[in-house]
Write an enzyme that holds these catalytic residues in place. Structure first.
Site, PDB file in Angstrom:
ATOM      1  N   HIS A   1       0.551  12.865  -6.744  1.00  0.00           N
ATOM      2  CA  HIS A   1       0.039  11.756  -5.957  1.00  0.00           C
ATOM      3  C   HIS A   1       1.154  10.536  -5.644  1.00  0.00           C
ATOM      4  CE1 HIS A   1      -3.909  11.582  -3.902  1.00  0.00           C
ATOM      5  NE2 HIS A   1      -3.259  10.635  -3.374  1.00  0.00           N
TER       6      HIS A   1
ATOM      7  N   TYR B   1       0.769  -1.182  -0.142  1.00  0.00           N
ATOM      8  CA  TYR B   1      -0.043  -0.021  -0.062  1.00  0.00           C
ATOM      9  C   TYR B   1       0.882   1.227  -0.052  1.00  0.00           C
ATOM     10  CZ  TYR B   1      -3.159   3.927   1.253  1.00  0.00           C
ATOM     11  OH  TYR B   1      -3.576   5.149   1.503  1.00  0.00           O
TER      12      TYR B   1
ATOM     13  N   SER C   1      -3.382  13.932   6.684  1.00  0.00           N
ATOM     14  CA  SER C   1      -4.279  13.542   5.800  1.00  0.00           C
ATOM     15  C   SER C   1      -5.810  13.179   6.206  1.00  0.00           C
ATOM     16  CB  SER C   1      -3.915  12.088   5.391  1.00  0.00           C
ATOM     17  OG  SER C   1      -4.684  11.414   4.550  1.00  0.00           O
TER      18      SER C   1
ATOM     19  N   THR D   1      -6.536  18.535  -1.981  1.00  0.00           N
ATOM     20  CA  THR D   1      -6.099  17.474  -2.981  1.00  0.00           C
ATOM     21  C   THR D   1      -7.194  17.408  -4.354  1.00  0.00           C
ATOM     22  OG1 THR D   1      -4.753  16.199  -1.404  1.00  0.00           O
ATOM     23  CG2 THR D   1      -5.744  14.945  -3.298  1.00  0.00           C
TER      24      THR D   1
ATOM     25  N   ARG E   1      14.394  11.941  -2.153  1.00  0.00           N
ATOM     26  CA  ARG E   1      15.000  10.917  -1.210  1.00  0.00           C
ATOM     27  C   ARG E   1      16.620  11.451  -1.051  1.00  0.00           C
ATOM     28  NH1 ARG E   1      10.722   9.761  -2.087  1.00  0.00           N
ATOM     29  NH2 ARG E   1       9.798   7.715  -2.446  1.00  0.00           N
TER      30      ARG E   1
ATOM     31  N   ASP F   1       6.358  17.430  -4.008  1.00  0.00           N
ATOM     32  CA  ASP F   1       6.481  16.050  -3.550  1.00  0.00           C
ATOM     33  C   ASP F   1       6.827  15.122  -4.438  1.00  0.00           C
ATOM     34  OD1 ASP F   1       4.099  15.189  -4.556  1.00  0.00           O
ATOM     35  OD2 ASP F   1       2.977  15.400  -2.728  1.00  0.00           O
TER      36      ASP F   1
ATOM     37  N   SER G   1       2.440  17.958  -7.703  1.00  0.00           N
ATOM     38  CA  SER G   1       2.470  16.640  -7.015  1.00  0.00           C
ATOM     39  C   SER G   1       1.751  15.783  -8.152  1.00  0.00           C
ATOM     40  CB  SER G   1       1.599  16.749  -5.849  1.00  0.00           C
ATOM     41  OG  SER G   1       1.268  15.268  -5.233  1.00  0.00           O
TER      42      SER G   1
ATOM     43  N   LYS H   1      -3.346  21.095  -4.076  1.00  0.00           N
ATOM     44  CA  LYS H   1      -2.267  19.924  -4.161  1.00  0.00           C
ATOM     45  C   LYS H   1      -2.721  18.819  -5.266  1.00  0.00           C
ATOM     46  CE  LYS H   1      -0.004  16.089  -1.567  1.00  0.00           C
ATOM     47  NZ  LYS H   1      -0.610  14.855  -2.525  1.00  0.00           N
TER      48      LYS H   1
END
Length: 356
Positions: free
Chosen positions: A254, A24, A106, A155, A289, A285, A252, A230
């Protein structure tokens, strides 16, 4: 193994999580092309560093919508944190506060918004989905306001859920005893099951696929909090965000979980920054990393980056302390990269650092 990179954290977290939970968190839509591209695109961008600059003292701090944070790294909204750790979003909030940065909570949190805001020493923003029943949306906003959230992050890229094939194969559902705390009046524990993925069925059943630009005015009418949009993935929608009075946008896709084979967010960022031309703040986003990734995003026009999966890996591995360790990796890598680029301040990170 003691993790020293974000990749290390993911490898170790994978060993602790159930297969369903790991899939997930880690999966993307369809063939996961965009999921991979979000990371790979950063590696195709090269830095042009400068030397003989006094970088003996460095300032990593910045301001986002008037909030000063210790570094341009914030916590992205991600769902269902209690699948990774019993303390869930509360542990993440404590880590965010300790790191002097902002957490975006969220809608699909396993912890109550009031608990999360109370747990953080820094501002918490609330990520919002718009429901078919607009009273649910109104109530969520009012609850977030009352709890002390400082902004709403709408979103807009999920009228339906992208096909996350790993979730379909796993018949994804929440584990027993874990609920969507801020929506318990809508459903209790189990996600509606249809065509395999409970989360996809939930989005189809409850979220409003008719959401459009006219609804921004309605949202403005029911909250005085700053509003960020977003899910922006092109200059045209960035311009419309400015025209409709957004306070900020998040570039973004997602996390590669919606439309597969769309562009990596860092590839979209330059055209969005040129179109917005400083009128509103830009966050980004997807695929961040490394500390060098943060520098590249700032240089190309973002005010800060949001990290999602790295936070989950830290949470799964060691709760609050794991999230703190992840944030500290970003801080150390960013600090070193700034020094080696010849930048003593985030304010001095500019497009000149990007090799043509």
């Amino acid at each position: 193994m003691t993790p020293i990179t974000i990749s290390d954290f993911e490898s170790l977290a994978k060993e602790k999580l159930t297969q369903m939970a790991y899939d997930y968190y880690s999966s993307g839509a369809n063939d996961e092309v965009t999921l991979r591209e979000n990371c790979d695109a950063y590696q195709r961008i090269f830095l042009k560093y400068r030397v003989l600059v006094d970088v003996s003292k460095r300032d990593l701090s910045t301001e986002v919508l008037g909030n000063r944070i210790s570094m341009p790294v914030m916590i992205a909204p991600t769902a269902f944190h209690r699948m990774a750790h019993d303390e869930g979003e509360v542990a993440v909030a404590r880590a965010a506060g300790a790191a002097d940065t902002i957490m975006i909570l969220s809608t699909l949190s396993n912890s109550e918004v009031e608990q999360v805001v109370k747990a953080s020493a820094k501002p918490v923003w609330f990520q919002l989905y718009v429901f078919k029943d607009r009273e649910i949306t109104r109530d969520l906003i009012k609850r977030a306001e009352a709890a002390g959230c400082k902004a709403i992050v709408l979103t807009v890229d999920a009228p339906l859920l992208g096909t996350r094939e790993r979730d379909v194969r796993n018949r994804f559902d929440l584990p027993e005893g874990i609920t969507v705390k801020n929506l318990e009046t809508v459903f209790k524990e189990k996600l509606p099951q249809k065509d395999g993925s409970g989360i996809a069925s939930y989005v189809a059943a409850y979220l409003d696929a008719s959401l459009n630009w006219k609804d921004i005015e309605w949202l403005r009418s029911i909250t005085k909090l700053p509003l960020l949009i977003k899910g922006i993935a092109c200059k045209e929608d960035a311009i419309l965000s400015v025209d409709h009075g957004a306070d900020g946008i998040v570039v973004s896709n997602h996390g590669g979980r919606q439309l597969d084979t769309c562009r990596a967010t860092i590839d979209v960022l330059p055209e969005v920054a040129d179109a917005v031309h400083g009128k509103i703040e830009i966050l980004i986003d997807g695929g961040v990393r490394r500390g060098t990734d943060v520098i590249k995003a700032i240089a190309l026009g973002a005010k800060a980056v949001l990290i999602g999966r790295p936070v989950i890996w830290g949470l799964a591995l060691n709760g609050e302390n794991g999230v703190k360790a992840v944030l500290e990796i970003f801080r150390k890598e960013l600090d070193l990269a700034m020094a080696l680029c010849g930048c003593d301040s985030v304010k001095k990170i500019s497009k000149d650092l990007i090799a043509k």
